[in-house]
Design a protein around this motif. Sequence first.
Motif, PDB file in Angstrom:
ATOM      1  N   GLU A  70       8.380  -0.759   4.755  1.00 15.67           N
ATOM      2  CA  GLU A  70       7.071  -1.345   4.483  1.00 15.67           C
ATOM      3  C   GLU A  70       6.437  -0.813   3.204  1.00 15.67           C
ATOM      4  OE1 GLU A  70       4.934  -0.438   8.002  1.00 15.67           O
ATOM      5  OE2 GLU A  70       5.847  -2.055   9.174  1.00 15.67           O
ATOM      6  N   SER A  71       7.012   0.221   2.628  1.00  8.15           N
ATOM      7  CA  SER A  71       6.424   0.776   1.404  1.00  8.15           C
ATOM      8  C   SER A  71       7.490   1.514   0.601  1.00  8.15           C
ATOM      9  CB  SER A  71       5.271   1.735   1.736  1.00  8.15           C
ATOM     10  OG  SER A  71       5.758   2.844   2.456  1.00  8.15           O
ATOM     11  N   ARG A  73       7.767   4.657  -2.679  1.00  7.85           N
ATOM     12  CA  ARG A  73       7.075   5.612  -3.556  1.00  7.85           C
ATOM     13  C   ARG A  73       7.990   5.963  -4.717  1.00  7.85           C
ATOM     14  NH1 ARG A  73       4.950  10.846  -0.988  1.00  7.85           N
ATOM     15  NH2 ARG A  73       7.155  11.055  -0.423  1.00  7.85           N
ATOM     16  N   LYS A  83       2.558   4.525  -5.265  1.00  6.87           N
ATOM     17  CA  LYS A  83       2.885   3.925  -3.979  1.00  6.87           C
ATOM     18  C   LYS A  83       2.748   2.415  -4.034  1.00  6.87           C
ATOM     19  CE  LYS A  83       2.037   4.292   0.988  1.00  6.87           C
ATOM     20  NZ  LYS A  83       1.264   4.933   2.064  1.00  6.87           N
ATOM     21  N   LEU A  84       3.746   1.747  -3.534  1.00  3.84           N
ATOM     22  CA  LEU A  84       3.720   0.294  -3.399  1.00  3.84           C
ATOM     23  C   LEU A  84       3.958  -0.019  -1.930  1.00  3.84           C
ATOM     24  CD1 LEU A  84       5.894   1.089  -5.963  1.00  3.84           C
ATOM     25  CD2 LEU A  84       5.063  -1.173  -6.592  1.00  3.84           C
ATOM     26  N   ASP A  85       2.999  -0.693  -1.301  1.00  4.53           N
ATOM     27  CA  ASP A  85       3.224  -0.984   0.106  1.00  4.53           C
ATOM     28  C   ASP A  85       3.012  -2.462   0.410  1.00  4.53           C
ATOM     29  OD1 ASP A  85       0.171   0.717   0.787  1.00  4.53           O
ATOM     30  OD2 ASP A  85       0.421  -1.451   0.663  1.00  4.53           O
ATOM     31  N   GLN A  86       3.450  -2.833   1.590  1.00  3.27           N
ATOM     32  CA  GLN A  86       3.467  -4.226   1.998  1.00  3.27           C
ATOM     33  C   GLN A  86       2.063  -4.824   1.984  1.00  3.27           C
ATOM     34  OE1 GLN A  86       6.639  -5.385   4.817  1.00  3.27           O
ATOM     35  NE2 GLN A  86       4.930  -5.806   6.176  1.00  3.27           N
ATOM     36  N   ARG A  88      -0.571  -3.893   0.235  1.00  2.00           N
ATOM     37  CA  ARG A  88      -1.087  -4.068  -1.125  1.00  2.00           C
ATOM     38  C   ARG A  88      -0.348  -5.184  -1.850  1.00  2.00           C
ATOM     39  NH1 ARG A  88      -1.437   2.036  -3.551  1.00  2.00           N
ATOM     40  NH2 ARG A  88      -3.412   2.671  -2.623  1.00  2.00           N
ATOM     41  N   VAL A  93       8.824  -5.982   1.786  1.00  7.51           N
ATOM     42  CA  VAL A  93       9.432  -5.015   0.888  1.00  7.51           C
ATOM     43  C   VAL A  93      10.953  -4.978   1.020  1.00  7.51           C
ATOM     44  CG1 VAL A  93       9.467  -2.612   0.189  1.00  7.51           C
ATOM     45  CG2 VAL A  93       7.312  -3.690   0.834  1.00  7.51           C
ATOM     46  N   SER A 194       9.291   4.196   4.534  1.00  6.84           N
ATOM     47  CA  SER A 194       9.148   4.244   3.073  1.00  6.84           C
ATOM     48  C   SER A 194      10.440   4.676   2.396  1.00  6.84           C
ATOM     49  CB  SER A 194       8.029   5.216   2.688  1.00  6.84           C
ATOM     50  OG  SER A 194       7.973   5.384   1.289  1.00  6.84           O
ATOM     51  N   SER A 366      -3.782  -0.413  -7.089  1.00  7.56           N
ATOM     52  CA  SER A 366      -3.290  -1.246  -5.997  1.00  7.56           C
ATOM     53  C   SER A 366      -2.521  -2.410  -6.616  1.00  7.56           C
ATOM     54  CB  SER A 366      -4.453  -1.784  -5.167  1.00  7.56           C
ATOM     55  OG  SER A 366      -5.114  -0.739  -4.513  1.00  7.56           O
ATOM     56  N   PHE A 370       5.001  -6.490  -6.036  1.00 10.95           N
ATOM     57  CA  PHE A 370       5.979  -5.417  -5.903  1.00 10.95           C
ATOM     58  C   PHE A 370       7.174  -5.738  -6.799  1.00 10.95           C
ATOM     59  CE2 PHE A 370       9.416  -3.051  -4.034  1.00 10.95           C
ATOM     60  CZ  PHE A 370       8.828  -1.900  -3.564  1.00 10.95           C
TER      61      PHE A 370
END
Length: 398
Positions: A70-71, A73, A83-86, A88, A93, A194, A366, A370
């Motif tokens: 889900e994310s 780093r 950090k890139l997450d679902q 945001r 992902v 992650s 944010s 992705f």
Amino acid sequence: MKSNYDILVIGGGPAGALAAKTAAEAGNSVCLVEKRPAIGTPVRCAEGIGKELLKEFIKPDPCWISADIESARIIAPNGTAIKLDQARAGNEVGYVLDRKVFDRELVWQAAEAGADVIVKTRATAPIMENGAVKGAKILSCGNPAEIRAEVVIAADGTEAQFARWAGLDTTVPLREMMSCAQYVMTDIDINAGSTDFYLGNEIAPEGYLWVFPKGDRTANVGIGITGRKSRDGARAKDYLDKFVAKNFPNGKTIELIAGGVPVCRPLPCTVADGLLVAGDAARVVDPITGGGIGNALYTGRLAARVASKCIEAGNCSKEAMMPYDTEWRASKMGATIERNYKVKEYFITLDDKKLNTLADSIASISFSEFSVAALIKELIKRNPKMLLELKALRDTLA
């Protein structure tokens, strides 16, 4: 074992398996040969792939998905984490696969579609007639034989030799062959949702170190460094051991994998008379991430479709099969490889101080997307004083 087929596929990885399945479904007689005694083992991959990319080729099955990611780093040398997450990014992902099961499933589907599968069988040379590939000489469980075919699809991976034997230039410069080592570790403290990418010349010179979860306390922990940075006492495994000792001192290693990943540009040409080259053998690995599963699936399927049309038309010359080479280079995959190659060439020039500066500039953002392109756009936007230096990156977006 039959001695004549429409299509002979060399290699039982994702490219070869999907090529065999696609060709068989199109009504061709197909044979897939795999040098290893069992499909899918040993695994030589970090096993990560984007969800949307995977779904283009096969419906996800919990049987071969180790972790739902889900994310992600990206961790700079000073510890700054991007950090890139679902939530945001607004999109899905990725997955970490169980390649031992995934590869077997793909080949199983090829067999169900009608392809013959022969394991512990390696190609030793192409059968050449008037400059065209007409099949392969093989060694099957130690016994020499020949398999003739209208088209051979070479999907024999990073260590591919078949295309070179047939006259194509498959050279990979030493500095663009990543030297990789990976442990499957258990009983370690990780974020199971992650994927983590560690950058820095002290951690992974001209490469990166990854932690890809395979469960609550299990992960692929691996590293890739360029061949020119690998030397006695400073090989990929040495850097990996140093990281593991610091971050997972009580973890248990249950598997060690070592190998190479080409991060060069693709082969100058992936077609010859009677021959198509797909997957890692065609050098279509992503030059930044080293990821190759999705690109292997794409080129494997496309190779089978083009070969099927050419066989039906009775013309398997290089000229007739060139649409394969042209189409993948013009595709989103081809454009991404070319852009990411240029991005990779820029980033390997950076020292740790500059990596920290760039990471610090975007750590609090944010991201609405992705992707590599989104990261580059923000780096350019947030570092106006480095505009001249970042020109190389800006040009990749043109």
